[in-house]
Design a protein around this motif. Structure first.
Motif, mmCIF file in Angstrom:
data_model
loop_
_atom_site.group_PDB
_atom_site.id
_atom_site.type_symbol
_atom_site.label_atom_id
_atom_site.label_comp_id
_atom_site.label_asym_id
_atom_site.label_seq_id
_atom_site.Cartn_x
_atom_site.Cartn_y
_atom_site.Cartn_z
ATOM 1 N N LEU A 101 13.904 27.087 -11.858
ATOM 2 C CA LEU A 101 14.681 25.883 -11.564
ATOM 3 C C LEU A 101 15.903 26.278 -10.749
ATOM 4 O O LEU A 101 16.535 27.296 -11.032
ATOM 5 N N LYS A 119 13.085 27.068 -2.805
ATOM 6 C CA LYS A 119 12.043 26.208 -3.392
ATOM 7 C C LYS A 119 10.656 26.630 -2.935
ATOM 8 O O LYS A 119 9.713 26.713 -3.738
ATOM 9 N N PRO A 125 11.434 23.468 -8.712
ATOM 10 C CA PRO A 125 12.146 22.219 -8.436
ATOM 11 C C PRO A 125 13.643 22.458 -8.314
ATOM 12 O O PRO A 125 14.160 23.497 -8.742
ATOM 13 N N SER A 126 14.345 21.475 -7.737
ATOM 14 C CA SER A 126 15.789 21.616 -7.546
ATOM 15 C C SER A 126 16.524 20.376 -8.025
ATOM 16 O O SER A 126 16.015 19.256 -7.938
ATOM 17 N N TYR A 127 17.737 20.595 -8.528
ATOM 18 C CA TYR A 127 18.607 19.518 -9.011
ATOM 19 C C TYR A 127 19.951 19.652 -8.306
ATOM 20 O O TYR A 127 20.606 20.694 -8.394
ATOM 21 N N ASP A 166 15.122 17.605 -5.520
ATOM 22 C CA ASP A 166 14.114 16.766 -6.157
ATOM 23 C C ASP A 166 14.776 15.671 -6.986
ATOM 24 O O ASP A 166 14.256 14.562 -7.105
ATOM 25 N N THR A 167 15.919 15.998 -7.583
ATOM 26 C CA THR A 167 16.701 15.024 -8.345
ATOM 27 C C THR A 167 18.164 15.186 -7.958
ATOM 28 O O THR A 167 18.640 16.307 -7.768
ATOM 29 N N LYS A 187 14.759 9.859 -2.958
ATOM 30 C CA LYS A 187 14.907 10.870 -4.005
ATOM 31 C C LYS A 187 15.180 10.207 -5.357
ATOM 32 O O LYS A 187 15.740 9.115 -5.431
ATOM 33 N N THR A 392 14.456 17.122 -16.194
ATOM 34 C CA THR A 392 13.844 16.860 -14.890
ATOM 35 C C THR A 392 12.792 17.889 -14.516
ATOM 36 O O THR A 392 12.065 17.713 -13.536
ATOM 37 N N VAL A 393 12.699 18.957 -15.263
ATOM 38 C CA VAL A 393 11.758 20.048 -14.926
ATOM 39 C C VAL A 393 10.350 19.676 -15.412
ATOM 40 O O VAL A 393 10.172 19.305 -16.575
#
Length: 393
Positions: A101, A119, A125-127, A166-167, A187, A392-393
């Motif tokens: 993450l 990524k 995924p990315s926040y 991603d979020t 998004k 979110t993962v």
């Protein structure tokens, strides 16, 4: 999981609230059983990189030009190169240490290309923790012109910053609504409040004694002293309170309005205000524990709605909050509905003064400070922020 946090400055070098918040998040994630790496620039490195450990968190620093408390052009150039320098210095580490993450913090807006590359490399995924809607606030305040080449330049990197997420977590409901209306990139977005670890300290330094303020009620401001804050707002308040023998103002920090404030103190002969340079995080906590009221101010021309991270430090130490905001900012409802402080619109000088006078009452001040601590526990804890990001993962 292995979690990579990316931010443009970090402890112990930094005195910024963002650095403190991200370290508290890193420690909380570590305490939950995750392996945490922080990627951050440093203008002090002689080698191209330095990998160390801080409180059980791996910190990967890469060499960079100065990006804090420097001229705007120099800062823009050096920030533009952040992703390039990070990859150039740490690519071998990234290749041999995949993470599950990526969590990155904005400001800065210039980590988008690094995040996009990581990524793809890690299939992770990315926040995006989005705290600063730049360049919008600079446009609002006339620092850059709409439609200019410099606006288009910053908008390009802003767009890339958002596209790499991603979020995206924004700091308030009003900011979320603004973002959904103005930025249509499809998004996933949500409100992610600022946070703080509930770890108050006992003051071991007699700051009131040092400054001859033992009989005073001290209004304390700590943080950026810049255009986005409109520090003359606090200067006007101090001027309006010169006849209040108990009231005194202490400002601590750095930024592009330091000289403006210093000159105003001298010109207006404000004997109830002291301006001090930036201090370390530890000394800042000691000051919070020693003083009485936490101050904040936001420029009236903001169209976006900031929630200053310094408020969390005030809540930790049970300081009542006294603030001034831009119109439409829902921070007023959050603070006042909880009874944690008093907030006015920037420009309402008489009401700002009336609120400041209310907080001279010792019993009322204690009650409001206690309510702030409750608000911190219920809404702004680092535990809840970590849980929300991991969902979110």
């Amino acid at each position: 999981m292995r979690i990579c946090l990316i931010i443009d400055d970090y402890l112990p070098e930094s005195i910024k609230v963002g650095a403190k918040m991200m370290h508290e998040l890193a420690c909380e994630l570590k305490d939950q059983g995750h392996e945490v790496t922080v990627v951050t620039p440093s203008a002090k490195l002689k080698a191209k990189r330095e990998i160390s450990t801080l409180d059980g968190v791996t910190v990967c620093r890469f060499r960079s030009g100065e990006i804090k408390n420097v001229g705007k052009v120099k800062r823009a150039i050096n920030e533009t190169l952040l992703s390039y320098h990070a990859w150039r210095s740490l690519s071998s580490y990234f290749l041999s240490n995949p993470h599950d993450l990526i969590v990155y913090y904005s400001p800065s807006i210039f980590f988008g290309s690094l995040v996009s590359r990581l990524k793809r490399l890690w299939s992770a995924p990315s926040y995006l923790i989005l705290r600063d809607l730049f360049p919008q606030w600079a446009l609002d305040q006339g620092l850059i012109c709409e439609g200019s080449k410099i606006e288009k330049y910053f908008r390009f990197f802003e767009k890339k910053n958002y596209e790499s997420a991603d979020t995206i977590g924004l700091m308030s409901q009003k900011n979320l609504e603004w973002f959904k209306e103005k930025v249509t990139n499809g998004k996933k977005t949500e409100v992610l409040y600022n946070w703080a670890a509930n770890t108050p300290v006992e003051s071991t330094t007699d700051y009131k004694g040092q400054f001859g303020l033992r009989d005073k009620t001290v209004y304390f401001y700590g943080g950026n002293i810049g255009h986005a804050q409109d520090m003359m707002n606090i200067v006007r308040l101090a001027k309006n309170m010169q006849n209040e023998a108990k009231a005194y103002f202490v400002l601590v920090g750095a930024g592009d309005e330091v000289e403006l404030v210093r000159e105003a103190i001298e010109k207006e002969e404000l004997h109830n205000m002291t301006l001090l340079p930036s201090v370390s995080q530890e000394e800042f906590k000691q000051m919070l524990a020693a003083f009485d009221i936490g101050l904040f101010t936001l420029h009236k021309d903001h169209s976006t709605h900031n929630f200053p991270g310094k408020l969390l430090g005030y809540m930790v130490q049970e300081l009542p909050i006294l603030g001034s905001i831009n119109p439409g900012n829902d921070l007023k409802e959050v603070v006042e509905d909880a009874g944690a402080g008093l907030v006015t619109i920037n420009g309402e000088d008489e009401l700002f003064l009336a609120n400041a006078l209310k907080l001279l009452d010792d019993a009322y001040r204690e009650e409001v400070g206690h309510n702030g601590k409750k608000l911190l526990d219920e809404v702004f804890s680092v535990e809840s922020a970590a849980r929300q990001i991991l969902k979110t993962v």
